[in-house]
Structure formats: C-alpha cells, structure tokens
Scaffold this active site. Structure first.
Site, PDB file in Angstrom:
ATOM      1  CB  SER A  67     -65.022 -30.091  26.138  1.00 45.44           C
ATOM      2  OG  SER A  67     -65.622 -30.075  27.401  1.00 45.44           O
ATOM      3  CD  GLU A 152     -71.638 -36.260  26.602  1.00 45.04           C
ATOM      4  OE1 GLU A 152     -72.557 -35.773  25.921  1.00 45.04           O
ATOM      5  OE2 GLU A 152     -70.921 -35.587  27.365  1.00 45.04           O
TER       6      GLU A 152
HETATM    7  C1  LIG Z   1     -65.520 -30.170  32.501  1.00 38.36           C
HETATM    8  C2  LIG Z   1     -66.816 -29.822  31.836  1.00 38.36           C
HETATM    9  C3  LIG Z   1     -66.920 -29.968  30.455  1.00 38.36           C
HETATM   10  C4  LIG Z   1     -68.124 -29.631  29.809  1.00 38.36           C
HETATM   11  N1  LIG Z   1     -68.189 -29.727  28.452  1.00 38.36           N
HETATM   12  C5  LIG Z   1     -69.320 -29.363  27.804  1.00 38.36           C
HETATM   13  C6  LIG Z   1     -69.379 -29.385  26.371  1.00 38.36           C
HETATM   14  O1  LIG Z   1     -68.421 -29.756  25.695  1.00 38.36           O
HETATM   15  N2  LIG Z   1     -70.512 -28.952  25.779  1.00 38.36           N
HETATM   16  C7  LIG Z   1     -71.599 -28.550  26.475  1.00 38.36           C
HETATM   17  O2  LIG Z   1     -72.594 -28.214  25.855  1.00 38.36           O
HETATM   18  N3  LIG Z   1     -71.572 -28.493  27.840  1.00 38.36           N
HETATM   19  C8  LIG Z   1     -70.445 -28.893  28.508  1.00 38.36           C
HETATM   20  N4  LIG Z   1     -70.401 -28.840  29.885  1.00 38.36           N
HETATM   21  C9  LIG Z   1     -71.538 -28.308  30.606  1.00 38.36           C
HETATM   22  C10 LIG Z   1     -72.322 -29.350  31.388  1.00 38.36           C
HETATM   23  O3  LIG Z   1     -73.112 -30.145  30.527  1.00 38.36           O
HETATM   24  C11 LIG Z   1     -73.156 -28.590  32.417  1.00 38.36           C
HETATM   25  O4  LIG Z   1     -72.252 -28.017  33.348  1.00 38.36           O
HETATM   26  C12 LIG Z   1     -74.146 -29.465  33.138  1.00 38.36           C
HETATM   27  O5  LIG Z   1     -75.153 -29.927  32.275  1.00 38.36           O
HETATM   28  C13 LIG Z   1     -74.799 -28.712  34.326  1.00 38.36           C
HETATM   29  O6  LIG Z   1     -75.328 -27.515  33.893  1.00 38.36           O
HETATM   30  P1  LIG Z   1     -74.945 -26.124  34.613  1.00 38.36           P
HETATM   31  O7  LIG Z   1     -73.435 -26.058  34.705  1.00 38.36           O
HETATM   32  O8  LIG Z   1     -75.634 -25.037  33.902  1.00 38.36           O
HETATM   33  O9  LIG Z   1     -75.457 -26.266  36.090  1.00 38.36           O
HETATM   34  P2  LIG Z   1     -76.996 -26.075  36.596  1.00 38.36           P
HETATM   35  O10 LIG Z   1     -77.930 -26.727  35.616  1.00 38.36           O
HETATM   36  O11 LIG Z   1     -77.201 -24.639  36.915  1.00 38.36           O
HETATM   37  O12 LIG Z   1     -76.935 -26.947  37.902  1.00 38.36           O
HETATM   38  C14 LIG Z   1     -76.335 -26.475  39.110  1.00 38.36           C
HETATM   39  C15 LIG Z   1     -76.604 -27.494  40.201  1.00 38.36           C
HETATM   40  O13 LIG Z   1     -78.028 -27.611  40.398  1.00 38.36           O
HETATM   41  C16 LIG Z   1     -78.442 -28.958  40.223  1.00 38.36           C
HETATM   42  N5  LIG Z   1     -79.724 -28.998  39.533  1.00 38.36           N
HETATM   43  C17 LIG Z   1     -80.103 -28.296  38.437  1.00 38.36           C
HETATM   44  N6  LIG Z   1     -81.345 -28.609  38.067  1.00 38.36           N
HETATM   45  C18 LIG Z   1     -81.785 -29.556  38.941  1.00 38.36           C
HETATM   46  C19 LIG Z   1     -82.992 -30.295  39.078  1.00 38.36           C
HETATM   47  N7  LIG Z   1     -84.017 -30.125  38.225  1.00 38.36           N
HETATM   48  N8  LIG Z   1     -83.093 -31.180  40.105  1.00 38.36           N
HETATM   49  C20 LIG Z   1     -82.064 -31.368  40.981  1.00 38.36           C
HETATM   50  N9  LIG Z   1     -80.888 -30.689  40.897  1.00 38.36           N
HETATM   51  C21 LIG Z   1     -80.748 -29.805  39.890  1.00 38.36           C
HETATM   52  C22 LIG Z   1     -77.374 -29.613  39.360  1.00 38.36           C
HETATM   53  O14 LIG Z   1     -77.318 -31.014  39.548  1.00 38.36           O
HETATM   54  C23 LIG Z   1     -76.118 -28.919  39.845  1.00 38.36           C
HETATM   55  O15 LIG Z   1     -75.637 -29.530  41.021  1.00 38.36           O
HETATM   56  C24 LIG Z   1     -69.224 -29.175  30.567  1.00 38.36           C
HETATM   57  C25 LIG Z   1     -69.103 -29.032  31.958  1.00 38.36           C
HETATM   58  C26 LIG Z   1     -67.930 -29.359  32.582  1.00 38.36           C
HETATM   59  C27 LIG Z   1     -67.833 -29.191  34.077  1.00 38.36           C
END
Ligand SMILES: Cc1cc2nc3c(=O)[nH]c(=O)nc-3n(C[C@H](O)[C@H](O)[C@H](O)COP(=O)(O)OP(=O)(O)OC[C@H]3O[C@@H](n4cnc5c(N)ncnc54)[C@H](O)[C@@H]3O)c2cc1C
Length: 299
Positions: A67, A152
């Site tokens: 972000s 956070e």
């Molecule tokens: C608007 C927005 C702003 C963001 N800004 C930042 C930022 O500034 N910096 C940064 O570093 N990141 C940022 N992110 C990233 C955010 O931290 C990640 O999207 C989040 O941690 C989920 O990781 P992923 O997208 O890789 O999804 P995944 O980890 O692939 O997860 C996909 C789905 O599977 C589920 N899941 C995954 N593992 C498990 C588990 N062990 N048990 C149960 N369910 C599980 C999750 O809950 C989710 O529903 C941002 C995301 C968004 C949407």
C-alpha cells in the site's frame, strides 16, 4: 510503535519526528507472491555489500500488495539476511529508502476494484539500505515484524476509528435523507448496532495499549474488519437501487466515478484480508486463548 519498542535512539531521533509531523510516508514490505498469510516464507534477501564503504545491505526480491509504495519515502522490509535460513529464522527488519538510483526499486501499481491503485508490486534489485537502519538486530526481524503487526491490528486502529466514526455519520445522514430507508425499522436497527459496536471496538483497542494480552490485537482486527465491511453493506442498503449507479456519467477516460460511500463499500471487501485475514486471526485466538492444538505449518 515499532521504533519506540525496537529502534535505537539514533533511529528514533531520525525517523519519529518526521512521522509525527506527517512529513515522511512509509510503506510495508512484508507480503510476497509466495508469502502472505504464511509470512515466514519470505524470500527477499538482504546481503552486506563488501564493496560498500558503510557495509550497506543490498536488497533483492519482490514484494506485493504494498500500500502507498508509489508515494512512500521509506519502506520497512522483511528480508532474509542469513542465506539458506529457514522460516522465521534469519530474517531482518530493514528501513529502505524508496528514492534510489534508477532500476534498484521499481513500483508497479495494481489496479483495484475501485478503479484506483492504492497498492503496488515492488521490485528490489540491489536496493541499498544503510546498516544503521536495521531495526532490532540482524536475524531478529520476525520478532520485530510480529510486534509491528500487533500494533497494526490493535492500538493503531484507535486513529482509524476516527475515520470510521465519520463514515458512520455519513451513512446516518444518507439514511435520514432517504425517506424509504428512514421508514425501515431493520435499517434503523442495523445503524444502532454499528454505533454500539464502534464503542465496543474503541474499548477493546484501548485494552491493547498495555500490550500484555497477546490475543487482543487479533480480537481487535476481527472486530474492525467485519465491522467496516458491514458498514459498507449498510451504506449500500440505505442507498437502495441508487447505490448501484455512479454519481457522474461514465466515460472511457474516467470509467470509475464513485462517491465516498461506494468507494468505502468496495474497499471494505479487503478489510477482512489485509493486516492478516480473519481466518488467521481466528487461528491465533484458538491457539493462544483457547489453547487448542497448534496448526501444522509449512516446513
Ligand atoms: C487492500 C490491501 C492492502 C494490503 N497492503 C499490504 C501492504 O501494505 N504490505 C504488505 O506487505 N501486504 C499488504 N497486503 C497483503 C495482505 O497482508 C495479504 O493479502 C494477507 O496477509 C493475505 O495473504 P495472501 O493475499 O497471500 O492470501 P493467502 O495467504 O494466499 O490466503 C488466501 C486465503 O486462504 C486463507 N488461508 C491462508 N492460510 C490459511 C491457514 N493457515 N488457515 C486458514 N486459512 C488460511 C486466507 O485466510 C485467505 O482467505 C494488503 C492486502 C490488501 C487486500
């Protein structure tokens, strides 16, 4: 909060006044294409450059969903400083200036559902970080990163709640101006519920100030993520069919003209994902509060 807890006096002196005055913008370099919920899978590396007179780190790798990277002055980056290290060991927390010679940091905006681009892909190709800008010591990045996430999810949301209060006020004004909505007792009930829950969230976020309850930030994140998403849905319910139409005429040049409540509704879809998804918060609460068996994690 992270620099107060883990920064050196020099780091606090250098960075905190500019943060307090809003003069320097920061972004968060945690997530990678293969490391989101499973943050310990971070692959970005930071290695000391033997040719650099200060022994600077060179950061190489890709971050995603960063972000405000397109407008940030600094990025706090979680990177692997110990080659071949595993999971949360060998990670460090580095403060990296975004203003670097050409090609060392590339920021590519990602277009969102709202039509705007608040987050980005960020590519580091030998980006330079001063060794004095390592926070918490080499190899201690995981601890620092987790403390940052706790802030956070919990205490930092006290400021965010001022924005929530304003948005709720706008939804109430819309409700009062829309006769069909104002007559609807179910919508009135939902509005009162949002108001009451916002108070609960404030007290809960205040509980995280002491930092002694390890699950409090996850409880706070679950509360505000779901609350804000429901507020977006409520705003659209108050609007009725008018909520599906943009305030201005659609055009090829400006395809997405949304008003504040429509933007809030669409953006709030992400509230249960960023900062750690709801599923992850529930796992933390299950393990640390309820004492359920730990989930088997990646090796
Ligand atoms: C608007 C927005 C702003 C963001 N800004 C930042 C930022 O500034 N910096 C940064 O570093 N990141 C940022 N992110 C990233 C955010 O931290 C990640 O999207 C989040 O941690 C989920 O990781 P992923 O997208 O890789 O999804 P995944 O980890 O692939 O997860 C996909 C789905 O599977 C589920 N899941 C995954 N593992 C498990 C588990 N062990 N048990 C149960 N369910 C599980 C999750 O809950 C989710 O529903 C941002 C995301 C968004 C949407």
């Amino acid at each position: 909060p992270t620099l107060l807890a883990h920064g050196t006096p020099a780091q606090r002196d250098r960075f905190l006044p500019a943060v307090a005055r809003g003069e320097e913008i920061w972004c968060q370099g945690y997530s990678e294409p293969g490391a989101g919920s499973d943050l310990a899978a971070v692959r970005t590396t930071a290695v000391r450059d033997p040719g650099d007179p200060t022994g600077a780190y060179r950061v190489t790798g890709q971050k995603i969903w960063t972000s405000h990277a397109h407008e940030a002055d600094w990025c706090f980056v979680l990177a692997r400083t110990e080659p071949g290290s595993h999971r949360h060991r060998g990670l460090s927390f580095l403060l990296v200036p975004m203003d670097q010679p050409d090609g060392r940091i590339e920021v590519r905006p990602i277009r969102q559902l709202t039509g705007t681009s608040e987050f980005n892909e960020v590519f580091f190709d030998g980006a330079r970080a001063h060794p004095g800008h390592l926070v918490g010591g080499e190899g201690n990045g995981w601890r620092v990163a987790m403390d940052l996430l706790a802030a956070e999810r919990g205490v930092s949301t006290l400021a965010q709640q001022i924005g929530f209060e304003e948005e709720l006020g706008e939804v109430v004004r819309q409700w009062a101006r829309t006769p069909s909505a104002a007559r609807d007792p179910l919508l009135r009930d939902r509005l009162v519920r949002q108001w009451a829950e916002l108070r609960t969230m404030r007290w809960n976020a205040l509980r995280t100030l002491g930092g002694s309850d390890p699950a409090a930030p996850s409880v706070a994140k679950l509360l505000w993520g779901g609350w804000h998403q429901r507020l977006g849905e409520l705003a659209m319910a108050v609007r009725g069919a008018a909520g599906t139409v943009g305030p201005e005429e659609w055009s090829e040049q400006r395809p997405y003209r949304l008003d504040a409540l429509q933007r809030m509704f669409l953006f709030s879809r992400a509230d249960t994902v960023y900062g750690g998804s709801d599923e992850i918060q529930r796992t933390i609460i299950a393990e640390r509060v309820l004492g359920l068996p730990r989930e088997a994690r990646g090796q």
